[in-house]
Write a protein that holds these residues in place. Structure first.
Motif, PDB file in Angstrom:
ATOM      1  N   ALA A  10       1.904  -5.629   6.647  1.00 11.41           N
ATOM      2  CA  ALA A  10       1.016  -4.851   7.520  1.00 11.41           C
ATOM      3  C   ALA A  10       0.278  -3.777   6.721  1.00 11.41           C
ATOM      4  N   GLU A  11       0.993  -3.072   5.837  1.00 10.12           N
ATOM      5  CA  GLU A  11       0.340  -2.035   5.025  1.00 10.12           C
ATOM      6  C   GLU A  11      -0.675  -2.650   4.072  1.00 10.12           C
ATOM      7  N   LEU A  12      -0.309  -3.758   3.473  1.00 13.20           N
ATOM      8  CA  LEU A  12      -1.225  -4.423   2.548  1.00 13.20           C
ATOM      9  C   LEU A  12      -2.480  -4.888   3.273  1.00 13.20           C
ATOM     10  N   ALA A  13      -2.327  -5.362   4.496  1.00 12.97           N
ATOM     11  CA  ALA A  13      -3.480  -5.824   5.270  1.00 12.97           C
ATOM     12  C   ALA A  13      -4.438  -4.678   5.591  1.00 12.97           C
ATOM     13  N   ARG A  14      -3.922  -3.450   5.687  1.00 10.14           N
ATOM     14  CA  ARG A  14      -4.772  -2.289   5.981  1.00 10.14           C
ATOM     15  C   ARG A  14      -5.296  -1.610   4.720  1.00 10.14           C
ATOM     16  N   THR A  15      -4.888  -2.063   3.556  1.00 16.41           N
ATOM     17  CA  THR A  15      -5.301  -1.444   2.301  1.00 16.41           C
ATOM     18  C   THR A  15      -6.743  -1.806   1.974  1.00 16.41           C
ATOM     19  N   ARG A  16      -7.507  -0.800   1.596  1.00 21.62           N
ATOM     20  CA  ARG A  16      -8.903  -1.002   1.220  1.00 21.62           C
ATOM     21  C   ARG A  16      -9.198  -0.208  -0.047  1.00 21.62           C
ATOM     22  N   PHE A  17     -10.080  -0.739  -0.865  1.00 19.27           N
ATOM     23  CA  PHE A  17     -10.612   0.006  -1.987  1.00 19.27           C
ATOM     24  C   PHE A  17     -11.949   0.563  -1.547  1.00 19.27           C
ATOM     25  N   ARG A 163      -9.484  -4.181 -10.149  1.00 17.52           N
ATOM     26  CA  ARG A 163      -8.211  -3.827  -9.505  1.00 17.52           C
ATOM     27  C   ARG A 163      -7.901  -4.752  -8.335  1.00 17.52           C
ATOM     28  N   ALA A 164      -8.915  -5.145  -7.597  1.00 16.31           N
ATOM     29  CA  ALA A 164      -8.698  -6.070  -6.480  1.00 16.31           C
ATOM     30  C   ALA A 164      -8.211  -7.421  -6.994  1.00 16.31           C
ATOM     31  N   ARG A 165      -8.799  -7.898  -8.097  1.00 21.54           N
ATOM     32  CA  ARG A 165      -8.346  -9.177  -8.675  1.00 21.54           C
ATOM     33  C   ARG A 165      -6.905  -9.068  -9.155  1.00 21.54           C
ATOM     34  N   VAL A 166      -6.567  -7.964  -9.814  1.00 22.05           N
ATOM     35  CA  VAL A 166      -5.196  -7.764 -10.300  1.00 22.05           C
ATOM     36  C   VAL A 166      -4.229  -7.701  -9.132  1.00 22.05           C
TER      37      VAL A 166
END
Length: 191
Positions: A10-17, A163-166
Motif C-alpha cells: 500500500a505504501e509503495l503504491a502511494r509513493t511518487r517521485f 531512481r525509478a528504474r532502480v
C-alpha cells in the motif's frame, strides 16, 4: 550513505517521485549558507555569490528558518508536491495554504519553545508570515534558480528516471522472491 526503507504494498503504491522548484530553492539557499555544499554545485555557488554581492536578497523571514543551529527546518517550507512537476506558483500556493496549527507545530518541533524575532512573529501571525516567506522565496527563486532551471530540471528528471528504474528493478526482484516463497509454484499475480 545507503538508506533502507521498508514499505508495504500500500505504501509503495502511494509513493511518487516529484520535482519541486521550491525545494530546490530552499536547498540552494542552504548551500549559500554553507550547508550541504556539493562539488557539482560549486560553479553555481560562485555565480550566485557574485550575483548576491552585486545585489543582496533580503530574506528576514526565511533565513532564520533555514539557517540556524538546528539540523532541520520547518517542513511547511517545502510542502509535498501534489503532482510530479509542480510550478513554483503551485509550490508557493501550497506553502501559503499551511494552517496556523501546522505552522506552530512545525516551529515547535524545530525550535522548541525558544522562538524569537520573525520566528516568534510567524507563530503569532502565521498567515501574514507565510505570505512574507512566499514572497521572499519567490524572489530567491527568480534571481538564483530560474536562470538555471532548465538545466537543473533536466538533471532532476534524469535522476528521478534513474531512481525509478532502480526502485522498480529492486521491487520486482524482491516481490518475485517473496512470491516464490509464498506461492505454490506460480508467481504470476502474487504481488
Amino acid at each position: 550513505m545507503a538508506c533502507a526503507i521498508e514499505l508495504g504494498v500500500a505504501e509503495l503504491a502511494r509513493t511518487r517521485f516529484a520535482i519541486s522548484p521550491l525545494s530546490e530553492t530552499v536547498a540552494c539557499l542552504q548551500q549559500l549558507a554553507g550547508r550541504g555544499r556539493q562539488e557539482v554545485t560549486l560553479p553555481w555557488l560562485r555565480w550566485a555569490e557574485d550575483e548576491l554581492a552585486r545585489a543582496p536578497l533580503e530574506l528576514p523571514w526565511t533565513w532564520p528558518l533555514i539557517v540556524s543551529d538546528r539540523p532541520n527546518w520547518p517542513e511547511f517550507l517545502v510542502p509535498a508536491p501534489r503532482g510530479a512537476g509542480p510550478s513554483i506558483e503551485d509550490d508557493l500556493a501550497a506553502l501559503r495554504r499551511t494552517t496556523a496549527g501546522q505552522v506552530r507545530a512545525s516551529l515547535g518541533r524545530v525550535f522548541g519553545a525558544g522562538l524569537a524575532g520573525t520566528t516568534a512573529e510567524l507563530a503569532a501571525r502565521p498567515a501574514a508570515g507565510l505570505r512574507a516567506i512566499a514572497a521572499e522565496l519567490r524572489a530567491a527563486h527568480d534571481r538564483l534558480v530560474a536562470p538555471h532551471w532548465p538545466r537543473i530540471r533536466a538533471t532532476l528528471d534524469a535522476d528521478v528516471a534513474h531512481r525509478a528504474r532502480v526502485l522498480a528493478a529492486a521491487a520486482a526482484k524482491s516481490c518475485s522472491t517473496a512470491c516464490t516463497r509464498t506461492c505454490t509454484g506460480a508467481t504470476a499475480g502474487c504481488c
